[in-house]
Design an enzyme around this catalytic site. Structure first.
Site, PDB file in Angstrom:
ATOM      1  N   SER A 174       0.801  -1.216   0.000  1.00 46.97           N
ATOM      2  CA  SER A 174       0.000   0.000   0.000  1.00 46.97           C
ATOM      3  C   SER A 174       0.843   1.279   0.000  1.00 46.97           C
ATOM      4  CB  SER A 174      -0.965  -0.028   1.168  1.00 46.97           C
ATOM      5  OG  SER A 174      -1.865   1.036   1.071  1.00 46.97           O
ATOM      6  N   HIS A 175       0.700   2.059   1.066  1.00 45.85           N
ATOM      7  CA  HIS A 175       1.356   3.361   1.135  1.00 45.85           C
ATOM      8  C   HIS A 175       2.762   3.270   1.726  1.00 45.85           C
ATOM      9  CE1 HIS A 175      -0.839   2.261   4.662  1.00 45.85           C
ATOM     10  NE2 HIS A 175       0.029   2.953   5.372  1.00 45.85           N
ATOM     11  N   ASP A 204      -2.451   6.578  -3.205  1.00 48.58           N
ATOM     12  CA  ASP A 204      -1.318   5.886  -2.580  1.00 48.58           C
ATOM     13  C   ASP A 204      -0.732   4.824  -3.501  1.00 48.58           C
ATOM     14  OD1 ASP A 204      -3.386   4.022  -2.382  1.00 48.58           O
ATOM     15  OD2 ASP A 204      -2.623   3.207  -0.498  1.00 48.58           O
ATOM     16  N   ASP A 221      -0.978   1.588  -3.949  1.00 50.30           N
ATOM     17  CA  ASP A 221      -1.825   0.626  -4.658  1.00 50.30           C
ATOM     18  C   ASP A 221      -3.150   1.230  -5.127  1.00 50.30           C
ATOM     19  OD1 ASP A 221      -2.633   0.833  -1.954  1.00 50.30           O
ATOM     20  OD2 ASP A 221      -3.573  -1.136  -2.007  1.00 50.30           O
ATOM     21  N   ASP A 269      -5.730   2.748  -3.629  1.00 53.30           N
ATOM     22  CA  ASP A 269      -7.015   2.698  -2.932  1.00 53.30           C
ATOM     23  C   ASP A 269      -7.256   3.912  -2.036  1.00 53.30           C
ATOM     24  OD1 ASP A 269      -5.154   1.877  -1.076  1.00 53.30           O
ATOM     25  OD2 ASP A 269      -6.172   0.013  -0.536  1.00 53.30           O
ATOM     26  N   ARG A 270      -6.233   4.722  -1.783  1.00 55.09           N
ATOM     27  CA  ARG A 270      -6.432   5.915  -0.951  1.00 55.09           C
ATOM     28  C   ARG A 270      -6.520   7.174  -1.803  1.00 55.09           C
ATOM     29  NH1 ARG A 270      -2.985   5.585   4.556  1.00 55.09           N
ATOM     30  NH2 ARG A 270      -3.497   3.428   5.059  1.00 55.09           N
ATOM     31  N   LYS A 284     -11.553   0.128  -1.022  1.00 59.87           N
ATOM     32  CA  LYS A 284     -11.606   1.573  -1.168  1.00 59.87           C
ATOM     33  C   LYS A 284     -10.998   1.922  -2.513  1.00 59.87           C
ATOM     34  CE  LYS A 284      -7.554   2.152   1.911  1.00 59.87           C
ATOM     35  NZ  LYS A 284      -7.408   0.883   2.648  1.00 59.87           N
TER      36      LYS A 284
HETATM   37  C1  VG1 Z   1      -4.091   1.806   8.138  1.00 58.13           C
HETATM   38  C2  VG1 Z   1      -5.282   2.732   8.252  1.00 58.13           C
HETATM   39  C3  VG1 Z   1      -6.560   1.956   8.009  1.00 58.13           C
HETATM   40  C4  VG1 Z   1      -6.477   1.279   6.633  1.00 58.13           C
HETATM   41  C5  VG1 Z   1      -5.229   0.425   6.545  1.00 58.13           C
HETATM   42  C6  VG1 Z   1      -5.023  -0.182   5.174  1.00 58.13           C
HETATM   43  O1  VG1 Z   1      -4.193   0.774   9.093  1.00 58.13           O
HETATM   44  O2  VG1 Z   1      -5.312   3.356   9.511  1.00 58.13           O
HETATM   45  O3  VG1 Z   1      -7.651   2.827   8.091  1.00 58.13           O
HETATM   46  O4  VG1 Z   1      -7.604   0.465   6.416  1.00 58.13           O
HETATM   47  O5  VG1 Z   1      -4.082   1.215   6.842  1.00 58.13           O
HETATM   48  O6  VG1 Z   1      -4.941   0.804   4.182  1.00 58.13           O
HETATM   49  P1  VG1 Z   1      -3.424   0.814  10.497  1.00 58.13           P
HETATM   50  O7  VG1 Z   1      -3.722  -0.512  11.137  1.00 58.13           O
HETATM   51  O8  VG1 Z   1      -1.963   1.027  10.189  1.00 58.13           O
HETATM   52  O9  VG1 Z   1      -3.984   1.980  11.236  1.00 58.13           O
HETATM   53  V1  VG1 Z   1      -4.018   0.510   2.801  1.00 58.13           V
HETATM   54  O10 VG1 Z   1      -4.160   1.798   1.844  1.00 58.13           O
HETATM   55  O11 VG1 Z   1      -2.723  -0.111   3.428  1.00 58.13           O
HETATM   56  O12 VG1 Z   1      -4.722  -0.884   2.081  1.00 58.13           O
HETATM   57 CO    CO Z   2      -3.494   1.424  -0.089  1.00 59.09          CO
END
Ligand code: VG1
Ligand code: CO
Length: 546
Positions: A116-117, A280, A282, A284-285, A379
């Site tokens: 992801s990010h 981000d 991937d 989704d953000r 998302k």
């Molecule tokens: C974080 C965010 C959460 C989101 C998750 C995955 O998780 O706070 O809201 O769903 O990332 O997003 P955490 O457990 O670090 O707070 V992504 O864009 O990684 O799929």
């Molecule tokens: Co993501």
């Protein structure tokens, strides 16, 4: 035909393959440990129902390790009797596009390669996410079963070394498995065209309406180029950092004011653009900006909810909305006025899946720059960007004015998240467990000039299947509706990350135009006193303030 299958023994199982908030996320180095990736993939292939003879969608955000992983998955899938793998040119597939493909092609499951990010590259992170046939992240029952399988794994099956042709669309076989390479952008673009008024948005962009979209050298570049500059006619260059790179150009592909600071400066520090957005790693953000205006993600969900009927795909209205617990209650107020239900779920997209599948909600979102709807089961960053552009095309008002009007109608939820990243694990857990133990004694105590009405550790009973999920964050709910929440992140890879969520509501008659950090100042210092954040973390300020 099983002649090409190799059986590889493992000396001992890997003990650390427990998926977090969204999949298994570890350093790239860890994933390069011999048999590490293979162990997790074996557990997926042994655990997901219907894999033999089924179809898998596989792709990722293009980070370092993406191509190698697709090769390993294809060869292991062939050895496990998977009938078909659908992947994309270059293996580039955003998380929302993967969710769509799983649904469109009625696949058995999907494997998405992304952290992801989190930063990428040999020194960055890699990740593996498993999605089910509905296109959404696997529920906890399945990820727990996959983890359990890794704990006793004594070996894995893989097809002999085979070169994959991933660069152009086409078909190839590995044993009895058909590997189909398709364009990863086409189906997603078609879905967006069904939902949004492309003519209205193109008309908006034709006028004096310069936009800046930052793909952060991650997966959304090709999608955004096709959608924004191609179909919608935004001038060339509107999409920045559009070429996906294995290390995201050394950046941190997290669309917030800290890590997307180039874009933030363009929008917040000048009048050159009317609209700005970033996604981000991937895809989704999303972060949404107007001229000198940052749209808080919790507010964004509320604005989309209030304006949904301006968008063709949602013109008939919404069945309900949902937000994760730490997300502000801005959407709740709108839902109440619309007379639709609003659900509060634990953090992570997997909890929205049942509500979406059951038709109980149409929109959902998280404070962490995540927004989505029933069009897929993840998302969706570019979907949110197009939703905003569609609203702007209809309302023809600046983003800042839309926000001001929203607050004067519904009141404002001042909101901020403070992240303390990469702190020593012991310090983080010590701090967290101390507050957790204090919870029963806190009710009735004074806090930031108010009184604590409820202090609990959030637990959720799924309204659709009745499953219970507990331990989802420590909540201090104050008697005036303000609250502070503490959570430990489930996506970090270095030490621990403490998240502090702060929220305070001001009705339409109140002061709607303060700086959020100032409006929340008393809550910020009260939680620092109570939880001893500065002293226990050794940090005098958060790493990221949103
Ligand atoms: C974080 C965010 C959460 C989101 C998750 C995955 O998780 O706070 O809201 O769903 O990332 O997003 P955490 O457990 O670090 O707070 V992504 O864009 O990684 O799929
Ligand atoms: Co993501």
């Amino acid at each position: 035909m099983t002649s090409g299958v190799h059986q590889i023994p493992l000396d001992q199982p890997f003990s650390d393959q427990k998926p977090g908030t969204s999949g298994l996320r570890k350093s790239s180095r860890q994933f390069e440990t011999p048999h590490y990736l293979e162990s997790f993939i074996e557990a997926i292939l042994r655990t997901v129902p219907g894999i033999a003879g089924g179809t898998l969608v596989v792709g990722g955000d293009g980070r370092y390790g993406n191509r190698r992983a697709i090769g390993v998955i294809a060869r292991m899938a062939a050895a496990h009797g998977v009938a078909r793998i659908i992947t994309t040119t270059g293996g580039i597939l955003s998380t929302p596009a993967a969710s769509n493909l799983i649904r469109q092609r009625q696949a058995t499951a999907g494997i998405i390669l992304s952290a992801s990010h989190n930063p990428g590259g040999p020194e960055g992170d890699f990740g593996v996410k498993v999605n089910g046939a509905n296109g959404g992240p696997a529920p906890e029952s399945l990820t727990d079963a996959i983890y359990a399988c890794t704990q006793s794994l004594d070996g894995y099956r893989i097809w002999e070394e085979t070169a994959l042709a991933l660069d152009t669309p086409g078909q190839q076989s590995i044993g009895n498995l058909q590997l189909e390479v398709i364009d990863g952008v086409d189906d997603y673009v078609a879905l967006m065209q069904q939902l949004f008024d492309f003519d209205a948005i193109a008309d908006l962009l034709k006028g004096d309406f310069p936009i800046a979209f930052d793909a952060m050298h991650a997966v959304t570049g090709p999608y955004a180029k096709r959608l924004l500059e191609g179909l919608l006619g935004a001038p060339a260059g509107s999409v920045r950092n559009a070429v996906p790179l294995e290390d995201f150009g050394g950046g941190h592909p997290d669309p917030n004011l800290t890590y997307a600071h180039e874009l933030a400066e363009l929008l917040m520090g000048s009048d050159a653009y009317r609209f700005g957005a970033a996604c981000d790693g991937d895809g989704d953000r999303n972060m949404i900006l107007g001229t000198r205006c940052f749209v808080n993600p919790s507010d964004s969900l509320a604005v989309l909810t209030a304006n949904a009927t301006l968008v063709p795909g949602y013109a008939a209205g919404l069945s309900g909305v949902a937000r994760s617990m730490p997300t502000s209650a801005a959407a709740d107020v709108v839902a109440k006025e619309l007379g639709i239900p609003c659900f509060e779920t634990p953090t992570g997209w997997k909890f929205f899946g049942n509500l979406l599948d059951a038709g109980r909600i149409t929109l959902c979102g998280e404070e962490s720059f995540g927004t989505g709807s029933n069009h897929i089961r993840e998302k969706d960053g570019l979907w949110a960007v197009l939703f905003w552009l569609n609203i702007l095309a209809k309302r023809r008002e600046p983003v800042a004015q839309i926000m001001a009007e929203h607050w004067s109608r519904f009141g404002r939820h001042y909101y901020s998240r403070h992240d303390y990243e990469a702190i020593a694990s012991d310090a983080a857990h010590g701090l967290y467990n101390r507050v957790k133990e204090m919870l029963p004694t806190l009710v009735g105590q004074s806090f930031a000039g108010r009184s604590i009405a409820t202090a609990d550790d959030f637990a959720y009973t799924d309204p659709v299947d009745g499953s219970l999920t507990s331990g989802q964050g420590l909540r201090l709910l104050l008697d005036d509706g303000s609250r502070v929440v503490l959570r430990l992140s489930g996506t970090g890879t270095q030490g621990a990350t403490l998240r502090v969520y702060l929220e305070s509501y001001v009705p339409p008659s109140g002061n709607l135009h303060q700086d959020p950090q100032a409006a929340l100042g008393d809550l910020i210092s009260a939680i620092d006193n109570l939880a001893e954040i500065k002293t226990r973390t050794g940090m005098d300020r958060p790493t990221v303030i949103t």
